[in-house]
Design a protein around this motif. Structure first.
Motif, PDB file in Angstrom:
ATOM      1  N   VAL A  82       1.114  -1.085   0.193  1.00 15.44           N
ATOM      2  CA  VAL A  82       0.327  -0.530  -0.284  1.00 15.44           C
ATOM      3  C   VAL A  82       0.753   1.816   0.050  1.00 15.44           C
ATOM      4  CG1 VAL A  82      -0.400  -0.046   2.441  1.00 15.44           C
ATOM      5  CG2 VAL A  82      -1.875   1.412   1.216  1.00 15.44           C
ATOM      6  N   ARG A  88      -2.651  15.515  -1.334  1.00 15.74           N
ATOM      7  CA  ARG A  88      -4.429  15.590  -1.194  1.00 15.74           C
ATOM      8  C   ARG A  88      -3.787  14.318  -3.283  1.00 15.74           C
ATOM      9  NH1 ARG A  88      -7.891  13.834   1.409  1.00 15.74           N
ATOM     10  NH2 ARG A  88      -7.679  14.834   3.402  1.00 15.74           N
ATOM     11  N   GLU A 147      -2.702   5.330 -11.352  1.00 13.57           N
ATOM     12  CA  GLU A 147      -3.868   5.244 -11.401  1.00 13.57           C
ATOM     13  C   GLU A 147      -4.137   3.350 -11.157  1.00 13.57           C
ATOM     14  OE1 GLU A 147      -6.491   6.862 -14.551  1.00 13.57           O
ATOM     15  OE2 GLU A 147      -6.056   8.256 -13.294  1.00 13.57           O
ATOM     16  N   TYR A 149      -2.272   1.686 -10.210  1.00 12.63           N
ATOM     17  CA  TYR A 149      -2.365   0.567  -8.601  1.00 12.63           C
ATOM     18  C   TYR A 149      -3.755   1.051  -7.738  1.00 12.63           C
ATOM     19  CZ  TYR A 149       2.814   1.427  -8.997  1.00 12.63           C
ATOM     20  OH  TYR A 149       4.087   1.788  -9.357  1.00 12.63           O
ATOM     21  N   GLY A 150      -4.324   2.107  -8.432  1.00 11.53           N
ATOM     22  CA  GLY A 150      -5.815   1.899  -7.990  1.00 11.53           C
ATOM     23  C   GLY A 150      -6.274   2.628  -6.399  1.00 11.53           C
ATOM     24  N   GLU A 151      -6.440   2.207  -5.652  1.00 16.17           N
ATOM     25  CA  GLU A 151      -6.959   1.977  -4.390  1.00 16.17           C
ATOM     26  C   GLU A 151      -6.123   1.433  -3.480  1.00 16.17           C
ATOM     27  OE1 GLU A 151     -10.613  -0.004  -2.699  1.00 16.17           O
ATOM     28  OE2 GLU A 151     -12.178   1.514  -4.213  1.00 16.17           O
ATOM     29  N   ARG A 152      -5.246   1.183  -3.529  1.00 15.51           N
ATOM     30  CA  ARG A 152      -3.602   0.137  -3.295  1.00 15.51           C
ATOM     31  C   ARG A 152      -2.629   1.908  -3.246  1.00 15.51           C
ATOM     32  NH1 ARG A 152      -0.753  -4.674  -5.319  1.00 15.51           N
ATOM     33  NH2 ARG A 152      -1.531  -3.723  -7.269  1.00 15.51           N
ATOM     34  N   VAL A 153      -2.785   3.301  -3.839  1.00 13.73           N
ATOM     35  CA  VAL A 153      -2.594   4.724  -3.335  1.00 13.73           C
ATOM     36  C   VAL A 153      -3.548   5.210  -2.869  1.00 13.73           C
ATOM     37  CG1 VAL A 153      -1.576   6.641  -4.621  1.00 13.73           C
ATOM     38  CG2 VAL A 153      -0.938   4.249  -4.597  1.00 13.73           C
ATOM     39  N   ARG A 154      -3.375   5.244  -1.241  1.00 13.47           N
ATOM     40  CA  ARG A 154      -4.436   6.138  -0.190  1.00 13.47           C
ATOM     41  C   ARG A 154      -3.760   7.344  -0.090  1.00 13.47           C
ATOM     42  NH1 ARG A 154      -5.196   3.228   4.746  1.00 13.47           N
ATOM     43  NH2 ARG A 154      -5.956   5.369   5.264  1.00 13.47           N
TER      44      ARG A 154
END
Ligand SMILES: Cc1cc2nc3c(=O)[nH]c(=O)nc-3n(C[C@H](O)[C@H](O)[C@H](O)COP(=O)(O)OP(=O)(O)OC[C@H]3O[C@@H](n4cnc5c(N)ncnc54)[C@H](O)[C@@H]3O)c2cc1C
Ligand SMILES: NC(=O)c1ccc[n+]([C@@H]2O[C@H](COP(=O)([O-])OP(=O)(O)OC[C@H]3O[C@@H](n4cnc5c(N)ncnc54)[C@H](OP(=O)(O)O)[C@@H]3O)[C@@H](O)[C@H]2O)c1
Length: 497
Positions: A82, A88, A147, A149-154
């Motif tokens: 993660v 932001r 993009e 990595y999707g939700e693995r980038v918080r």
């Protein structure tokens, strides 16, 4: 105490003394227990790690270029991860200097694993010879990469502190088997099998105070101070047009800002440096061994010679005071001699320092001067190196006594301004290979760069001419080419299995 049975009490097996006891120590004080065991081929390195810990993700701190490259290598190795990003948006630090053109072209700014992932998703690489701005680096590369990595980038996930579950810095027995516990600024806690800290240094700039402590009154005057690199010709123009600005610092950021300010006709510009002469910033002009420094310095020197920029040498910022006319900046040199000037704004271009406080409960081995690891320090020391002469390095130079924690990217260099993305990409390739247990790949450290051009101003200048920009900010102070070099180490078998 770890559960493996291969150790031999207080003897010198596995490259450690007191093998597999709570008091085990690496025989070579420059290396960690895990490293010593891995070096000697000790079976207990992997045997000691529990399945539960292996199931945890690797946490990458920071979605800048190096953190996102680490994620690419983790993806290729099939290791769960993660990425926690305080900002932001991805690459929040690069976004702050989005208006600045890099001095290295695209071919050196894209990580190899990231390129493979992106190309598999239909991405087309930009012109390899083009020098992108920071904003282009994000839009053309980092944003599309994140993009994938999707939700693995918080985003908005700021790491406030790192420790190990159930362990403060003092407890030793079983430490290596304990997962990392990362606390976010929201209080949320995340467990990890390893931590790759790519959080950069951009948000911890050096202070104006000449001795490294804040100048008296520096905090109170903060609204009159910009840290490097304000967008003088763009978004921040209003703050500078028609004003008197003091630029403090002797590096590339100061030079960049000074040359931009000189393009605003109605500005008054003063440049203050601690040194007795600006010769280091100017370089040697056409005769300079570093052509970029020569090119940039020549322009700067011309502005100083013409009086467009007023240079104050031997200036040691001591105190800032608000007056009816503006901000009074008082220099006090080591002999106690004082002088002052009043300006409207200050640009503090005094470089950066790493923030190791988030890792305060981990066991770090920091070089007392630079704040990098001690093994890395002599390789990056700005007294002896430019970016072009830093040799490639990897997991061995980045390892701390805390197994599984690695500071990488520009943070790994501490206060040394000799960092290049290309070296950061090689760092994370090596670290991730080690995390995957592939020590052979981890230690085949190399940089595939040609003999010329990686941070050369000739490219920047040519591109400026192509664009008709003539900003004077494309030249690089750090311009010696990176040599192609290979560093490797062999692992030899040992006891404990
Ligand atoms: C103006 C400028 C120009 C440069 N030009 C070049 C060049 O031409 N070529 C080159 O090779 N290098 C260049 N560099 C040097 C270097 O490559 C860059 O600084 C690069 O951005 C470093 O990448 P990084 O990923 O290590 O760190 P950063 O880009 O600084 O990324 C760190 C990320 O971590 C996040 N973060 C910080 N703290 C936390 C936290 N506690 N929790 C979670 N997230 C956190 C930040 O928001 C940021 O997104 C330049 C540097 C500057 C300042
Ligand atoms: N691509 C680009 O166009 C571009 C633009 C800007 C920066 N960069 C990169 O960004 C990195 C950082 O560059 P930088 O210029 O910000 O930092 P830097 O290279 O560390 O330079 C800062 C300098 O300021 C001086 N200084 C430090 N503290 C001071 C103080 N309190 N008062 C007065 N002077 C002080 C020091 O010189 P003395 O010790 O001599 O005083 C120091 O060398 C570098 O890698 C650089 O190449 C790239």
């Amino acid at each position: 105490m770890s559960e493996n049975a291969g150790g031999q009490g207080a003897g010198g097996c596995c490259g450690v003394s007191g093998c597999c006891t709570p008091s085990e120590r690496a025989l070579d004080p420059a290396t960690t227990v895990a490293q010593a065991k891995a070096d000697s081929g000790c079976a207990c390195v992997t045997a000691a790690r529990g399945d539960a810990e292996r199931a945890l993700p690797v946490v990458v701190i920071g979605a800048g270029p190096v953190g996102l490259a680490a994620a690419a290598h983790l993806t290729e190795r099939g290791i769960d991860f993660v990425v926690l990003e305080a900002g932001r948006q991805v690459a929040a630090s690069v976004a702050r200097w989005g208006h600045v053109r890099l001095f290295s072209p695209w071919r050196y700014n894209v990580d190899a694993a990231a390129r493979r992932l992106l190309e598999a998703a239909g991405w087309t690489a930009p012109d390899p010879d083009w020098l992108p701005t920071g904003a282009e680096l994000i839009s053309g590369y980092l944003a599309p990469l994140a993009e994938l990595y999707g939700e693995r980038v918080r985003l908005g996930a700021k790491v406030a502190a790192i420790s190990r579950l159930g362990y403060d810095r003092v407890r030793t027995a079983g430490r290596e088997d304990a997962p990392f516990a990362l606390r976010l600024s929201t209080g949320e806690e995340i467990l990890a099998r390893a931590v790759i800290d790519a959080s950069g240094t951009y948000f911890t700039p050096n202070v104006l105070g000449a001795n490294g402590l804040p100048a008296h009154g520096e905090a109170e005057a903060s609204r009159f101070i910009d840290h490097a690199l304000p967008d003088v010709l763009g978004a921040d123009r209003e703050r500078y047009a028609g004003r008197h600005t003091l630029v403090v610092g002797a590096g590339h950021s100061a030079a960049t800002t000074l040359l931009a300010l000189a393009r605003l006709d109605d500005t008054t510009i003063t440049w203050a440096i601690r040194a007795g002469s600006a010769s280091r910033t100017y370089g040697g002009g056409a005769a300079d061994a570093l052509p970029a420094r020569g090119a940039l310095g020549t322009r700067l020197r011309a502005h100083v010679a013409s009086g467009r920029i007023r240079l104050l040498t031997g200036f040691f910022t001591h105190r800032l005071r608000r007056t009816a006319e503006g901000i009074e900046v008082i220099s006090r040199d080591p002999s106690g001699h004082e002088r002052s000037l009043v300006v409207d704004r200050i640009v503090s271009a005094t470089g950066y320092r790493p923030d190791h406080t988030i890792a305060g409960e981990l066991r770090l081995d920091l070089d007392p001067v630079l704040g990098s690891t001690r093994r890395l320090a002599p390789l990056i020391d700005p007294n002896h190196h430019s970016c072009g002469t830093v040799p490639p390095h990897g997991v061995d130079e980045l390892a701390h006594p805390e197994p599984g924690y690695y500071a990488v990217g520009v943070k790994s260099y501490g206060r040394a301004p000799t960092f290049l993305l290309a070296t950061g990409y090689e760092q994370v390739r090596s670290v991730v290979a080690a995390l995957a247990g592939d020590w052979e790949a981890a230690r085949q450290v190399r940089l595939e760069l040609p003999e010329t051009g990686v941070c050369s101003s000739s490219l920047a200048e040519a591109q400026e001419r192509r664009l008709g920009l003539a900003t004077g900010v494309g030249g690089g102070l750090l311009s010696t080419p990176l040599p192609l070099a290979t560093v490797s180490a062999s692992t030899e078998g040992g006891c404990c299995g």
